[in-house]
Scaffold this motif. Structure first.
Motif, PDB file in Angstrom:
ATOM      1  N   MET A   1       0.887  -0.620   0.707  1.00  0.00           N
ATOM      2  CA  MET A   1       0.126   0.086  -0.110  1.00  0.00           C
ATOM      3  C   MET A   1       1.015   1.020   0.056  1.00  0.00           C
ATOM      4  SD  MET A   1      -2.536   1.140   2.756  1.00  0.00           S
ATOM      5  CE  MET A   1      -1.740   1.476   4.366  1.00  0.00           C
ATOM      6  N   ALA A   2       0.548   2.024  -0.858  1.00  0.00           N
ATOM      7  CA  ALA A   2       1.175   3.882  -1.177  1.00  0.00           C
ATOM      8  C   ALA A   2       0.354   4.699  -1.085  1.00  0.00           C
ATOM      9  CB  ALA A   2       2.068   3.396  -2.239  1.00  0.00           C
ATOM     10  N   ARG A   3       0.463   5.592  -0.311  1.00  0.00           N
ATOM     11  CA  ARG A   3      -0.238   6.889   0.227  1.00  0.00           C
ATOM     12  C   ARG A   3       0.773   8.146  -0.099  1.00  0.00           C
ATOM     13  NH1 ARG A   3      -3.867   5.417   5.406  1.00  0.00           N
ATOM     14  NH2 ARG A   3      -1.412   5.453   6.128  1.00  0.00           N
ATOM     15  N   THR A   4       0.424   8.330  -0.881  1.00  0.00           N
ATOM     16  CA  THR A   4       1.114  10.026  -0.664  1.00  0.00           C
ATOM     17  C   THR A   4      -0.228  11.281  -0.370  1.00  0.00           C
ATOM     18  OG1 THR A   4       3.098   9.264  -2.363  1.00  0.00           O
ATOM     19  CG2 THR A   4       2.263  11.500  -2.532  1.00  0.00           C
ATOM     20  N   ILE A 251      -4.750   4.144  -8.807  1.00  0.00           N
ATOM     21  CA  ILE A 251      -4.478   4.527  -7.719  1.00  0.00           C
ATOM     22  C   ILE A 251      -5.994   5.820  -7.565  1.00  0.00           C
ATOM     23  CG2 ILE A 251      -3.102   6.194  -6.284  1.00  0.00           C
ATOM     24  CD1 ILE A 251      -0.536   4.629  -7.603  1.00  0.00           C
ATOM     25  N   PRO A 252      -6.514   5.614  -6.755  1.00  0.00           N
ATOM     26  CA  PRO A 252      -7.636   6.385  -6.613  1.00  0.00           C
ATOM     27  C   PRO A 252      -7.116   8.289  -5.429  1.00  0.00           C
ATOM     28  CG  PRO A 252      -7.839   3.873  -5.026  1.00  0.00           C
ATOM     29  CD  PRO A 252      -6.404   4.219  -5.754  1.00  0.00           C
ATOM     30  N   VAL A 253      -7.583   8.816  -6.691  1.00  0.00           N
ATOM     31  CA  VAL A 253      -7.523  10.099  -6.700  1.00  0.00           C
ATOM     32  C   VAL A 253      -8.105  10.685  -5.764  1.00  0.00           C
ATOM     33  CG1 VAL A 253      -6.279  12.094  -7.936  1.00  0.00           C
ATOM     34  CG2 VAL A 253      -5.541  10.326  -8.281  1.00  0.00           C
ATOM     35  N   THR A 254      -7.842  11.972  -5.293  1.00  0.00           N
ATOM     36  CA  THR A 254      -8.844  13.371  -4.339  1.00  0.00           C
ATOM     37  C   THR A 254      -8.259  14.095  -4.740  1.00  0.00           C
ATOM     38  OG1 THR A 254      -9.471  11.181  -2.517  1.00  0.00           O
ATOM     39  CG2 THR A 254     -10.346  12.821  -2.256  1.00  0.00           C
ATOM     40  N   GLU A 285     -10.172  12.505   5.702  1.00  0.00           N
ATOM     41  CA  GLU A 285     -11.269  11.660   5.077  1.00  0.00           C
ATOM     42  C   GLU A 285     -10.715  10.717   4.488  1.00  0.00           C
ATOM     43  OE1 GLU A 285     -15.970  10.640   3.374  1.00  0.00           O
ATOM     44  OE2 GLU A 285     -15.274  12.519   4.509  1.00  0.00           O
ATOM     45  N   ALA A 286     -10.268  11.263   3.026  1.00  0.00           N
ATOM     46  CA  ALA A 286      -9.408  10.061   2.006  1.00  0.00           C
ATOM     47  C   ALA A 286      -7.994   9.810   1.832  1.00  0.00           C
ATOM     48  CB  ALA A 286      -8.794  11.201   0.958  1.00  0.00           C
ATOM     49  N   VAL A 287      -7.792  10.009   3.765  1.00  0.00           N
ATOM     50  CA  VAL A 287      -6.553   8.957   3.362  1.00  0.00           C
ATOM     51  C   VAL A 287      -6.907   7.851   4.890  1.00  0.00           C
ATOM     52  CG1 VAL A 287      -4.120   9.266   5.380  1.00  0.00           C
ATOM     53  CG2 VAL A 287      -4.970  11.035   4.008  1.00  0.00           C
ATOM     54  N   ARG A 288      -8.004   7.863   5.759  1.00  0.00           N
ATOM     55  CA  ARG A 288      -8.935   7.135   6.461  1.00  0.00           C
ATOM     56  C   ARG A 288      -8.943   6.108   5.198  1.00  0.00           C
ATOM     57  NH1 ARG A 288     -10.363  10.859   9.460  1.00  0.00           N
ATOM     58  NH2 ARG A 288      -9.608  11.463  11.314  1.00  0.00           N
ATOM     59  N   ALA A 289      -9.372   5.578   3.614  1.00  0.00           N
ATOM     60  CA  ALA A 289      -9.661   4.707   2.873  1.00  0.00           C
ATOM     61  C   ALA A 289      -8.564   3.754   3.055  1.00  0.00           C
ATOM     62  CB  ALA A 289     -10.523   5.714   1.598  1.00  0.00           C
ATOM     63  N   ASP A 290      -8.874   2.785   2.955  1.00  0.00           N
ATOM     64  CA  ASP A 290      -7.664   1.084   2.565  1.00  0.00           C
ATOM     65  C   ASP A 290      -7.463   2.110   1.340  1.00  0.00           C
ATOM     66  OD1 ASP A 290      -8.103   0.518   4.677  1.00  0.00           O
ATOM     67  OD2 ASP A 290      -9.896  -0.776   4.264  1.00  0.00           O
ATOM     68  N   ASP A 292      -4.117   2.014  -1.653  1.00  0.00           N
ATOM     69  CA  ASP A 292      -3.178   2.957  -2.390  1.00  0.00           C
ATOM     70  C   ASP A 292      -4.017   4.394  -2.592  1.00  0.00           C
ATOM     71  OD1 ASP A 292      -1.162   1.116  -2.632  1.00  0.00           O
ATOM     72  OD2 ASP A 292      -1.435   1.161  -4.623  1.00  0.00           O
ATOM     73  N   ALA A 293      -2.956   5.361  -2.984  1.00  0.00           N
ATOM     74  CA  ALA A 293      -4.319   6.870  -2.607  1.00  0.00           C
ATOM     75  C   ALA A 293      -2.792   7.906  -3.016  1.00  0.00           C
ATOM     76  CB  ALA A 293      -5.188   6.820  -1.678  1.00  0.00           C
ATOM     77  N   LEU A 294      -3.325   9.095  -3.838  1.00  0.00           N
ATOM     78  CA  LEU A 294      -3.397   9.972  -3.982  1.00  0.00           C
ATOM     79  C   LEU A 294      -4.109  11.622  -3.658  1.00  0.00           C
ATOM     80  CD1 LEU A 294      -0.727  11.887  -4.987  1.00  0.00           C
ATOM     81  CD2 LEU A 294      -2.055  11.963  -7.536  1.00  0.00           C
ATOM     82  N   VAL A 295      -3.844  12.797  -2.377  1.00  0.00           N
ATOM     83  CA  VAL A 295      -4.920  13.239  -2.306  1.00  0.00           C
ATOM     84  C   VAL A 295      -3.355  14.412  -2.671  1.00  0.00           C
ATOM     85  CG1 VAL A 295      -5.957  13.971  -0.243  1.00  0.00           C
ATOM     86  CG2 VAL A 295      -5.857  11.275  -0.707  1.00  0.00           C
ATOM     87  N   VAL A 296      -3.995  15.300  -2.662  1.00  0.00           N
ATOM     88  CA  VAL A 296      -3.763  16.800  -3.724  1.00  0.00           C
ATOM     89  C   VAL A 296      -4.988  18.035  -2.578  1.00  0.00           C
ATOM     90  CG1 VAL A 296      -2.422  18.009  -4.478  1.00  0.00           C
ATOM     91  CG2 VAL A 296      -2.832  15.801  -5.683  1.00  0.00           C
ATOM     92  N   ALA A 297      -4.562  18.468  -1.854  1.00  0.00           N
ATOM     93  CA  ALA A 297      -5.352  19.430  -1.153  1.00  0.00           C
ATOM     94  C   ALA A 297      -4.748  20.521  -1.026  1.00  0.00           C
ATOM     95  CB  ALA A 297      -5.460  19.001   0.344  1.00  0.00           C
ATOM     96  N   ASN A 298      -5.459  21.639  -0.653  1.00  0.00           N
ATOM     97  CA  ASN A 298      -5.292  23.233  -0.582  1.00  0.00           C
ATOM     98  C   ASN A 298      -5.846  24.096   0.420  1.00  0.00           C
ATOM     99  OD1 ASN A 298      -6.485  26.123  -1.879  1.00  0.00           O
ATOM    100  ND2 ASN A 298      -4.169  25.616  -3.584  1.00  0.00           N
TER     101      ASN A 298
END
Length: 417
Positions: A1-4, A251-254, A285-290, A292-298
């Motif tokens: 699992m990779a989360r960034t 990879i799920p993107v939020t 909330e996006a990071v808590r999902a099981d 891989d993930a890429l989340v970009v927040a402003n």
């Protein structure tokens, strides 16, 4: 699992770039971070409480008496030049995601009147200059002009009163803006429609740097209801940006906050928000999902505090962001996880004007599973942030249109808990 997770603190600069004084010589003294810290001692009677930003290495890249110069977290810390002309949120985020914005120009409309007028005439419009000046009147109703709310030459506007013509349609404001976009060298052409308090020509005034444009707040557009706005960015290949690269790899993107409005990725979850509490909650909330993930927040409200020249509010928001980052550090604790905290430009709330400031921005990377603390070399462009995130997600950075992954330069002092 990779989360960034990439958290962009909008308008969070850490000192002027060498060319910051080209437009306004006083901007060579810009230091958003330092001046907000200085102001806090007077406003709050104490230093700002930024324990997480300090632990992520802010004091390693911006020396200040109120920032610790050591950390016990496994971080890499450096700073980045912007890699695009001017200081602009749209261009900053597109560059950070891997776009090449080096060819986008900072330009006044007055220096490109002929090619813009010719394009509009060829499209079947009637075009004249307002009182012989550097503002075009299209079909007797729509003004094409410099944007006075951003730095001079960053954006152009196409503005019309919705009582005179529609926003959409073949002869609407947006269609005129698209014709202007086709020949404009600037980062954005913004189509604006609203209900005005009088003829738009009555609200035209000179701006900074020889620009001339519509004073949009004075028109009543923002308070009369029914405002329509669409941003037309410079042409770029979104398929060669980080969100699309991640989405194609499954990879799920939020995209959270203002990033949801200005970044393009059809497969992404979009969570627009302005309030800092909402941005931080949606990011967590996006990071808590099981998986891989890429989340970009402003985080946009820091930028708004800069525009309002309100260093007290800016400091309060930084403390709020810091508290939210604590939750992200706790969640992103597995080897391979990455939290990248950065900015898109500066917006010094003590500088004496309401425009962005052209500053370096921090690049603070929390990297569980790694050893020690590393100092990164200066990045030439925000695109290097996107390339670094791509590598962390086991994607191919060379598939981005721009950017190279940042590699550690040298060891920094470490304070073990």
């Amino acid at each position: 699992m990779a989360r960034t997770v990439i958290v962009v603190i909008d308008g969070f600069g850490i000192g002027a770039m060498p060319d910051a004084g080209v437009l306004r010589p006083g901007d060579l003294a810009a230091d958003t971070c330092g001046h907000v810290l200085d102001h806090a001692r007077t406003a709050f009677g104490r230093p700002l409480r930024l324990p997480v930003l300090e632990a992520l290495g802010l004091g390693l890249v911006h020396e200040h008496p109120d920032l610790a110069r050591r950390t016990g977290l496994p971080v890499a810390a450096g700073r980045a030049a912007l890699g695009y002309p001017g200081a602009d949120t749209f261009a900053g985020h597109q560059t950070m995601m891997g776009a090449d914005f080096s060819r986008v120009a900072v330009a006044r409309l007055g220096d490109h009147l002929k090619e813009v007028a010719d394009a509009l005439t060829e499209a079947g419009h009637r075009v004249e200059r307002l009182d012989g000046g550097p503002v075009l009147v299209v079909d007797g109703a729509v003004l094409v002009h410099d944007n006075l709310e951003a730095d001079p030459g960053i954006n152009w506007n196409t503005s019309g009163a919705l009582d005179d013509l529609p926003f959409e349609g073949p002869v609407g404001i947006l269609a005129i803006a698209r014709t202007v976009r086709a020949v404009a060298p600037v980062a954005r052409v913004i189509a604006v429609g609203g209900h005005a308090d009088g003829p738009l020509s009555a609200f035209v005034r000179p701006g900074d740097g020889g620009t001339v444009g519509l004073d949009t707040p004075a028109t009543g557009f923002y308070r009369n209801g029914g405002l329509r706005v669409q941003h037309l960015g410079a042409p770029l290949d979104h398929t060669r940006q980080l969100p699309e690269l991640a989405a194609r790899a499954g990879i799920p993107v939020t995209l959270v906050g203002k990033a949801a409005d200005i970044l393009v990725c059809e497969g992404a979850a979009h969570r627009p928000a302005v309030a800092t509490a909402d941005v931080l909650a949606d990011t967590l909330e996006a990071v808590r999902a099981d998986g891989d993930a890429l989340v970009v927040a402003n985080v946009q409200e820091t930028d708004l505090a800069g525009h309002q020249q309100d260093p007290t509010r800016y400091g309060q928001l930084l403390e709020q962001v810091d508290a939210g980052l604590a939750g992200l550090v706790a969640l992103l604790a597995a080897p391979g996880d990455r939290l990248i905290v950065t900015g898109d430009h500066g917006n010094d709330p003590t500088i004496g004007h309401a425009h962005h400031t052209r500053e370096y921005v921090p690049v603070l990377i929390h990297r569980p599973g790694e050893e020690g603390v590393e100092l990164l070399p200066d990045a030439d462009s925000l695109a290097d942030v996107g390339a670094t995130a791509a590598l962390a997600l086991a994607l191919a950075p060379e598939e981005l249109a721009a950017g190279s992954p940042l590699h550690a330069g040298r060891r920094a002092p470490v304070l073990r808990p």
